[in-house]
Structure formats: C-alpha cells, structure tokens
Design a protein around this motif. Structure first.
Motif, mmCIF file in Angstrom:
data_model
loop_
_atom_site.group_PDB
_atom_site.id
_atom_site.type_symbol
_atom_site.label_atom_id
_atom_site.label_comp_id
_atom_site.label_asym_id
_atom_site.label_seq_id
_atom_site.Cartn_x
_atom_site.Cartn_y
_atom_site.Cartn_z
ATOM 1 N N ASN A 94 0.878 -1.161 0.000
ATOM 2 C CA ASN A 94 0.000 0.000 0.000
ATOM 3 C C ASN A 94 0.920 1.217 0.000
ATOM 4 O O ASN A 94 1.705 1.394 0.930
ATOM 5 C CB ASN A 94 -0.887 -0.020 1.248
ATOM 6 N N VAL A 95 0.827 2.068 -1.030
ATOM 7 C CA VAL A 95 1.808 3.136 -1.226
ATOM 8 C C VAL A 95 1.157 4.503 -1.084
ATOM 9 O O VAL A 95 0.113 4.784 -1.684
ATOM 10 C CB VAL A 95 2.465 3.036 -2.618
ATOM 11 N N LYS A 96 1.786 5.368 -0.294
ATOM 12 C CA LYS A 96 1.409 6.771 -0.220
ATOM 13 C C LYS A 96 2.516 7.601 -0.855
ATOM 14 O O LYS A 96 3.691 7.425 -0.547
ATOM 15 C CB LYS A 96 1.224 7.214 1.237
ATOM 16 N N ILE A 97 2.149 8.508 -1.762
ATOM 17 C CA ILE A 97 3.096 9.456 -2.351
ATOM 18 C C ILE A 97 2.766 10.844 -1.827
ATOM 19 O O ILE A 97 1.614 11.286 -1.909
ATOM 20 C CB ILE A 97 3.038 9.447 -3.893
ATOM 21 N N SER A 98 3.763 11.531 -1.291
ATOM 22 C CA SER A 98 3.571 12.885 -0.784
ATOM 23 C C SER A 98 4.507 13.842 -1.515
ATOM 24 O O SER A 98 5.673 13.513 -1.762
ATOM 25 C CB SER A 98 3.854 12.951 0.720
ATOM 26 N N ASP A 99 4.001 15.027 -1.856
ATOM 27 C CA ASP A 99 4.845 16.048 -2.477
ATOM 28 C C ASP A 99 5.205 17.151 -1.491
ATOM 29 O O ASP A 99 5.566 18.256 -1.882
ATOM 30 C CB ASP A 99 4.175 16.630 -3.719
ATOM 31 N N SER A 100 5.137 16.830 -0.205
ATOM 32 C CA SER A 100 5.472 17.799 0.839
ATOM 33 C C SER A 100 6.316 17.125 1.921
ATOM 34 O O SER A 100 5.990 16.029 2.375
ATOM 35 C CB SER A 100 4.198 18.372 1.464
#
Length: 216
Positions: free
Chosen positions: A33-39
């Motif tokens: 399960n992958v979370k991508i954050s740009d912060s």
C-alpha cells in the motif's frame, strides 16, 4: 499489507513525480500500500514508524530538524529506507546526519549527462543482484563520497570523461550499496537521472530487489 511512503520533490530536473510513480508501480506489484507525498511536512505529520519502507525522492533543497529527526528515528527503529540517484544520494546537502544514515553523498558527475559507462555486478548470486549481468548506461556517472561501512553490490569504473581527477588513476566507484542504521536497512542505487533511465529493465530489477530487501 506492507506500507510504503514515497516523498518526492526538490529539483525538477530529476523528474521526481514521474520517478515516484514508477517506483510506486513496482511496490504495488509487490503487494504494498503506497502513499506518495509532495510535501516534506508529511515527515512530521505522519507516524513514520507505521511504514515498512520509506523512499526519499527529493533532490537538494532543505529540510527542518522537525522533519529529519522523525525520519532518522523511524529508520533506526526498523523502517526500511531505499532510493536512487539524487533523490536519495543528493538530498539536503547541509544535513550531514542524513548523509551518515544514507552512506554516501553525490559530489560530481564528470562529463555530465550522456556518458556511456558500464555497471559491474559484483556478485550475481547475491539476492540483490541475483541473475544479473554487467550492463551499459548512457547517463550521468555518479562520483560519490562513500561511508566505508557500506556493503557494495555494483560498481562503475572512473575515469571515463576528461577532468583533473584523472591523475588519480582508475577508481571503482560504488553504484549500489547497502548498510544498516540501527534496526533499519538502507539501500541505495546511484542510477536514475531521469525517468527514462529508471525505466531501464536493469534499473527496475535492481530497485525491485533493493526495495524488497530494505523493507521491515
């Protein structure tokens, strides 16, 4: 289900969002399960210890103590850390504690982009490089300052491009290495200047093996 966090950003020349999507795709295929954050704020807002793997994909820029400390503590407690090229090996240049954890820091790429060089696999029987053979890359060839504690799995030979460093003779520079940080495992691959290079079958294979290896 295993949980992974990718935080992406920094210098846009490394195509961080596109590279993050490629790495996320590999992890999803592997059951994450992958979370991508740009912060970078996610590093202080999330409980990072709940992730089995964290992927830094953030070239240069600055990070606050409140963001870096939870990241380092999570890895020390057992969360895996894996990444590639400048997204992990040239992040937060002023943060020597971060570099200590990673095991190295980019310092140069003689000849810049478009250099043709060989990546030498050191042990084709090791789980991180099993079944792989030496291969050629046309991209930046990363010259790194390296922690002598790392275990090296692939190298490239300098010099290829001209420069004053040539007078030192030939040097086998690590391309893929691993190390430990407390209970956590750290994996680094210096390839991947842009998404096109990350999509190379050999780079995909190395990252798939490396991210699985580093996972808690």
């Amino acid at each position: 289900m295993k949980k992974a966090l990718i935080f992406q950003g920094g210098w846009e020349g490394h195509e961080p969002a596109e590279v993050a999507d490629i790495l996320a795709g590999i992890l999803i295929e592997e059951g994450f399960n992958v979370k991508i954050s740009d912060s970078l704020s996610t590093l202080e807002e999330d409980d990072l210890t709940t992730y089995d793997l964290i992927i830094p994909n953030w070239t240069q820029d600055k990070i606050t103590k409140e963001q870096l400390t939870p990241l380092m503590e999570a890895v020390e407690a057992g969360t895996g850390l894996a990444g590639l090229h400048g997204g992990m090996g040239d992040s937060f240049r002023m943060e020597t504690d971060y570099q200590f954890m990673i095991g190295g820091q980019w310092v140069a790429h003689p000849g810049n982009d478009g250099i043709s060089y060989t990546v030498n696999i050191l042990d084709a029987d090791h789980p991180l490089t099993e079944g792989m053979e030496d291969f050629t890359v046309v991209s930046e060839q990363y010259y790194m300052h390296i922690d002598p504690a790392v275990k090296v799995h692939a190298t490239t030979r300098f010099p290829v491009a001209d420069g004053p460093y040539q007078t030192n003779g030939e040097v086998d520079m690590p391309v893929v290495w691993t190390k430990r940080w407390g209970q956590g495992k750290v994996y680094y691959n210096s390839l991947g200047h842009v998404a096109e290079i990350v999509r190379m079958p050999e780079v995909i294979a190395l990252m798939r093996k490396g991210m699985n290896w580093a996972t808690r």
